[in-house]
Write a protein that holds these residues in place. Structure first.
Motif, PDB file in Angstrom:
ATOM      1  N   ALA A 187       0.853  -1.189   0.000  1.00 22.79           N
ATOM      2  CA  ALA A 187       0.000   0.000   0.000  1.00 22.79           C
ATOM      3  C   ALA A 187       0.890   1.240   0.000  1.00 22.79           C
ATOM      4  O   ALA A 187       1.986   1.218   0.561  1.00 22.79           O
ATOM      5  CB  ALA A 187      -0.901  -0.001   1.217  1.00 22.79           C
ATOM      6  N   PRO A 188       0.439   2.308  -0.662  1.00 20.60           N
ATOM      7  CA  PRO A 188       1.255   3.533  -0.682  1.00 20.60           C
ATOM      8  C   PRO A 188       1.496   4.067   0.717  1.00 20.60           C
ATOM      9  O   PRO A 188       0.671   3.871   1.617  1.00 20.60           O
ATOM     10  CB  PRO A 188       0.405   4.516  -1.489  1.00 20.60           C
ATOM     11  CG  PRO A 188      -0.606   3.703  -2.196  1.00 20.60           C
ATOM     12  CD  PRO A 188      -0.815   2.463  -1.392  1.00 20.60           C
ATOM     13  N   GLN A 189       2.618   4.706   0.890  1.00 20.19           N
ATOM     14  CA  GLN A 189       2.902   5.383   2.151  1.00 20.19           C
ATOM     15  C   GLN A 189       1.871   6.491   2.350  1.00 20.19           C
ATOM     16  O   GLN A 189       1.318   7.001   1.364  1.00 20.19           O
ATOM     17  CB  GLN A 189       4.289   6.016   2.097  1.00 20.19           C
ATOM     18  CG  GLN A 189       5.386   5.049   1.744  1.00 20.19           C
ATOM     19  CD  GLN A 189       6.169   4.624   2.957  1.00 20.19           C
ATOM     20  OE1 GLN A 189       6.708   5.453   3.672  1.00 20.19           O
ATOM     21  NE2 GLN A 189       6.223   3.336   3.199  1.00 20.19           N
ATOM     22  N   LEU A 190       1.664   6.836   3.591  1.00 22.14           N
ATOM     23  CA  LEU A 190       0.681   7.872   3.891  1.00 22.14           C
ATOM     24  C   LEU A 190       0.991   9.147   3.096  1.00 22.14           C
ATOM     25  O   LEU A 190       2.126   9.619   3.095  1.00 22.14           O
ATOM     26  CB  LEU A 190       0.708   8.173   5.402  1.00 22.14           C
ATOM     27  CG  LEU A 190      -0.676   8.208   6.059  1.00 22.14           C
ATOM     28  CD1 LEU A 190      -1.282   6.813   6.104  1.00 22.14           C
ATOM     29  CD2 LEU A 190      -0.583   8.807   7.454  1.00 22.14           C
ATOM     30  N   GLY A 191      -0.002   9.643   2.407  1.00 20.71           N
ATOM     31  CA  GLY A 191       0.183  10.893   1.660  1.00 20.71           C
ATOM     32  C   GLY A 191       0.653  10.680   0.232  1.00 20.71           C
ATOM     33  O   GLY A 191       0.639  11.598  -0.571  1.00 20.71           O
ATOM     34  N   ALA A 192       1.082   9.462  -0.095  1.00 17.99           N
ATOM     35  CA  ALA A 192       1.507   9.189  -1.474  1.00 17.99           C
ATOM     36  C   ALA A 192       0.392   8.460  -2.205  1.00 17.99           C
ATOM     37  O   ALA A 192      -0.326   7.666  -1.607  1.00 17.99           O
ATOM     38  CB  ALA A 192       2.769   8.351  -1.476  1.00 17.99           C
ATOM     39  N   GLY A 193       0.236   8.739  -3.468  1.00 13.57           N
ATOM     40  CA  GLY A 193      -0.835   8.122  -4.240  1.00 13.57           C
ATOM     41  C   GLY A 193      -0.401   6.846  -4.944  1.00 13.57           C
ATOM     42  O   GLY A 193      -1.164   6.256  -5.689  1.00 13.57           O
ATOM     43  N   PHE A 194       0.830   6.433  -4.717  1.00 17.14           N
ATOM     44  CA  PHE A 194       1.334   5.280  -5.471  1.00 17.14           C
ATOM     45  C   PHE A 194       2.453   4.594  -4.690  1.00 17.14           C
ATOM     46  O   PHE A 194       2.998   5.160  -3.740  1.00 17.14           O
ATOM     47  CB  PHE A 194       1.890   5.744  -6.822  1.00 17.14           C
ATOM     48  CG  PHE A 194       2.907   6.857  -6.709  1.00 17.14           C
ATOM     49  CD1 PHE A 194       4.237   6.587  -6.379  1.00 17.14           C
ATOM     50  CD2 PHE A 194       2.532   8.180  -6.896  1.00 17.14           C
ATOM     51  CE1 PHE A 194       5.165   7.611  -6.261  1.00 17.14           C
ATOM     52  CE2 PHE A 194       3.458   9.213  -6.771  1.00 17.14           C
ATOM     53  CZ  PHE A 194       4.776   8.923  -6.457  1.00 17.14           C
ATOM     54  N   THR A 195       2.752   3.388  -5.107  1.00 13.23           N
ATOM     55  CA  THR A 195       3.957   2.721  -4.621  1.00 13.23           C
ATOM     56  C   THR A 195       4.897   2.528  -5.801  1.00 13.23           C
ATOM     57  O   THR A 195       4.457   2.291  -6.924  1.00 13.23           O
ATOM     58  CB  THR A 195       3.661   1.349  -4.008  1.00 13.23           C
ATOM     59  OG1 THR A 195       2.783   0.647  -4.876  1.00 13.23           O
ATOM     60  CG2 THR A 195       3.054   1.464  -2.644  1.00 13.23           C
ATOM     61  N   THR A 196       6.157   2.633  -5.542  1.00 13.10           N
ATOM     62  CA  THR A 196       7.128   2.557  -6.628  1.00 13.10           C
ATOM     63  C   THR A 196       7.831   1.204  -6.625  1.00 13.10           C
ATOM     64  O   THR A 196       8.242   0.713  -5.583  1.00 13.10           O
ATOM     65  CB  THR A 196       8.173   3.686  -6.481  1.00 13.10           C
ATOM     66  OG1 THR A 196       7.478   4.937  -6.462  1.00 13.10           O
ATOM     67  CG2 THR A 196       9.155   3.680  -7.634  1.00 13.10           C
ATOM     68  N   VAL A 197       7.941   0.624  -7.816  1.00 17.16           N
ATOM     69  CA  VAL A 197       8.765  -0.575  -7.990  1.00 17.16           C
ATOM     70  C   VAL A 197       9.903  -0.196  -8.931  1.00 17.16           C
ATOM     71  O   VAL A 197       9.686   0.472  -9.945  1.00 17.16           O
ATOM     72  CB  VAL A 197       7.954  -1.753  -8.569  1.00 17.16           C
ATOM     73  CG1 VAL A 197       8.838  -2.988  -8.749  1.00 17.16           C
ATOM     74  CG2 VAL A 197       6.761  -2.087  -7.678  1.00 17.16           C
ATOM     75  N   LEU A 198      11.113  -0.570  -8.559  1.00 13.29           N
ATOM     76  CA  LEU A 198      12.277  -0.227  -9.376  1.00 13.29           C
ATOM     77  C   LEU A 198      12.652  -1.415 -10.256  1.00 13.29           C
ATOM     78  O   LEU A 198      12.992  -2.487  -9.757  1.00 13.29           O
ATOM     79  CB  LEU A 198      13.463   0.148  -8.482  1.00 13.29           C
ATOM     80  CG  LEU A 198      13.206   1.217  -7.425  1.00 13.29           C
ATOM     81  CD1 LEU A 198      14.424   1.412  -6.542  1.00 13.29           C
ATOM     82  CD2 LEU A 198      12.805   2.538  -8.081  1.00 13.29           C
ATOM     83  N   TYR A 199      12.575  -1.200 -11.555  1.00  6.48           N
ATOM     84  CA  TYR A 199      12.932  -2.269 -12.489  1.00  6.48           C
ATOM     85  C   TYR A 199      14.267  -1.973 -13.158  1.00  6.48           C
ATOM     86  O   TYR A 199      14.645  -0.801 -13.338  1.00  6.48           O
ATOM     87  CB  TYR A 199      11.849  -2.428 -13.565  1.00  6.48           C
ATOM     88  CG  TYR A 199      10.538  -2.965 -13.023  1.00  6.48           C
ATOM     89  CD1 TYR A 199      10.426  -4.310 -12.651  1.00  6.48           C
ATOM     90  CD2 TYR A 199       9.433  -2.140 -12.852  1.00  6.48           C
ATOM     91  CE1 TYR A 199       9.228  -4.809 -12.142  1.00  6.48           C
ATOM     92  CE2 TYR A 199       8.234  -2.633 -12.337  1.00  6.48           C
ATOM     93  CZ  TYR A 199       8.146  -3.964 -11.981  1.00  6.48           C
ATOM     94  OH  TYR A 199       6.965  -4.454 -11.472  1.00  6.48           O
ATOM     95  N   ASN A 200      14.953  -3.027 -13.528  1.00  4.63           N
ATOM     96  CA  ASN A 200      16.175  -2.934 -14.341  1.00  4.63           C
ATOM     97  C   ASN A 200      15.973  -3.797 -15.583  1.00  4.63           C
ATOM     98  O   ASN A 200      15.393  -4.882 -15.485  1.00  4.63           O
ATOM     99  CB  ASN A 200      17.403  -3.497 -13.609  1.00  4.63           C
ATOM    100  CG  ASN A 200      17.740  -2.750 -12.324  1.00  4.63           C
ATOM    101  OD1 ASN A 200      18.353  -3.322 -11.437  1.00  4.63           O
ATOM    102  ND2 ASN A 200      17.334  -1.503 -12.212  1.00  4.63           N
ATOM    103  N   TYR A 201      16.481  -3.320 -16.698  1.00  2.00           N
ATOM    104  CA  TYR A 201      16.490  -4.131 -17.920  1.00  2.00           C
ATOM    105  C   TYR A 201      17.936  -4.511 -18.208  1.00  2.00           C
ATOM    106  O   TYR A 201      18.797  -3.639 -18.320  1.00  2.00           O
ATOM    107  CB  TYR A 201      15.858  -3.354 -19.086  1.00  2.00           C
ATOM    108  CG  TYR A 201      14.375  -3.161 -18.868  1.00  2.00           C
ATOM    109  CD1 TYR A 201      13.462  -4.079 -19.364  1.00  2.00           C
ATOM    110  CD2 TYR A 201      13.898  -2.084 -18.125  1.00  2.00           C
ATOM    111  CE1 TYR A 201      12.102  -3.919 -19.136  1.00  2.00           C
ATOM    112  CE2 TYR A 201      12.540  -1.923 -17.877  1.00  2.00           C
ATOM    113  CZ  TYR A 201      11.642  -2.843 -18.393  1.00  2.00           C
ATOM    114  OH  TYR A 201      10.298  -2.677 -18.156  1.00  2.00           O
TER     115      TYR A 201
END
Ligand SMILES: [Zn+2]
Length: 371
Positions: A187-201
């Motif tokens: 779940a997003p952190q309080l106050g953030a509208g999203f969660t970030t996933v870091l991808y590498n190619y």
């Protein structure tokens, strides 16, 4: 979701991560004796410790890439990175395409309107964009697969990795053999509208024996713990040396395409159509000449690779003339042209075997005018 063999593989990978491989030896040679006595796998809450879900994820031989926000309103966002030369990862909303460098961090922001059930996961899979290649599994090229750059979690053949998330698990589908990487939905952190996933190619799009210049899509699916699909989004990916430059180029080509598709197309001036003619009659240069053909306010710089010095000199001459014509006032252009016409006539009359290349262009120019 996680079948036993995969979980075992994951456990193996964990072990590899905890110890350093003996020099020169393959990671797979490591036996238990290298493990510290105090090693306790439950310490890391391995998936083997978790109850196994009863159903496997929905797999189809040809994956679906169409957007499906689902009941949870699943969508993706990308941080704005612009097209500076130094940018290592940048997303084009116009093209729905991510441009990034090999192994560089690509943050993807996961957005939902309604929180998915506890234990939901996010899966990333790469597929070839074109239908003639879509059946083939996207994997790293043989060269990069052999490169010892593993982070201890990701199998060497996997193109997409998740960075900085020890809960990432790498899957190879039993039926389709497709690779994917799965992370728990957070779940997003309080106050953030999203969660970030870091991808590498982990390969370039140009890698021989791998993607081999074939465009790919990344499909991100939001799934329940037992593999039921809740939402799906996809975007195109190009892994290259200059993401900023390539995004700029592709976006401007895209805009030109849009312009030519619109019925209110303005007729090009005589001069411009001639330029087009002379360039297509040489070696079909794409970059700089094309830029010149477009609106004069287009200050974008393109570079062009030319094989052979002679051809290069030829194209350089054309480009120089165009640069010159940009600065010469239109009123003077006709004066110069008149001069050249009379000069060419004299030369022909004076039995010059053939006009020099630069003049040849002007001869063509002159012809096209009369045509
Ligand atoms: Zn490669």
């Amino acid at each position: 979701m996680a079948e036993n063999p995969e979980s075992q593989e994951f456990a193996d990978l964990w072990e590899r991560n905890l110890i350093s491989a003996p020099e020169g030896g393959s990671c797979w040679d490591i036996s238990d004796e290298y493990l510290p006595n105090s090693f306790d796998p439950s310490l890391f809450n391995l998936p083997t410790e978790q109850p196994q879900p009863s159903t496997s994820p929905p797999t189809s031989t040809v994956p679906i890439a169409t957007d499906y926000p689902g009941e949870h309103g699943f969508k993706l966002q990308f941080p704005q990175s612009g097209t500076a030369k130094s940018v290592t990862c940048t997303y084009s909303p116009d093209l729905n395409k991510l441009f990034c460098q090999l192994a560089k961090t690509c943050p993807v922001q996961m957005v939902v309107d309604v929180a998915p059930p506890q234990g939901s996961v996010l899966r990333a899979t790469a597929i070839y964009k074109k239908s003639e290649h879509v059946a083939e599994v996207v994997r790293r090229c043989p060269h990069h697969e052999r490169t010892p750059d593993t982070d201890g979690l990701a199998p060497a053949a996997h193109l997409i990795r998740v960075e900085g998330n020890l809960r990432a698990t790498y899957k190879e589908d039993d039926v389709t053999s497709r690779h994917s990487v799965v992370v728990p939905y957070e779940a997003p952190q309080l106050g953030a509208g999203f969660t970030t996933v870091l991808y590498n190619y982990m390969c370039n799009s140009s890698c021989m024996g791998g993607m081999n210049r074939r465009p790919i899509l990344t499909i991100i699916t939001l799934e329940t713990q037992d593999g039921q699909m809740l939402g799906r989004r996809s975007f195109e990916v190009r892994v290259c040396a200059c993401p900023g430059r390539d995004r700029k180029t592709e976006e401007s080509n895209f805009r030109k395409d849009q312009e030519t598709k619109t019925p209110s197309k303005t007729p090009s001036t005589t001069k411009r159509s001639i330029v087009k003619e002379s360039s297509s009659s040489t070696s079909r240069p794409e970059g700089s000449k094309k830029a010149k053909m477009s609106v004069s306010s287009d200050e974008e710089i393109f570079s062009l690779q030319v094989r052979g010095r002679e051809r290069f000199e030829m194209l350089k001459k054309i480009n120089d003339s165009l640069e010159l014509s940009d600065v010469v006032p239109p009123s003077d252009v006709d004066k110069y042209r008149q001069k050249l016409v009379s000069k060419n006539k004299k030369e022909r009359d004076g039995q010059t075997p053939e006009p020099k290349r630069g003049k040849k262009l002007m001869v063509k120019d002159e012809k096209s005018d009369s045509d």
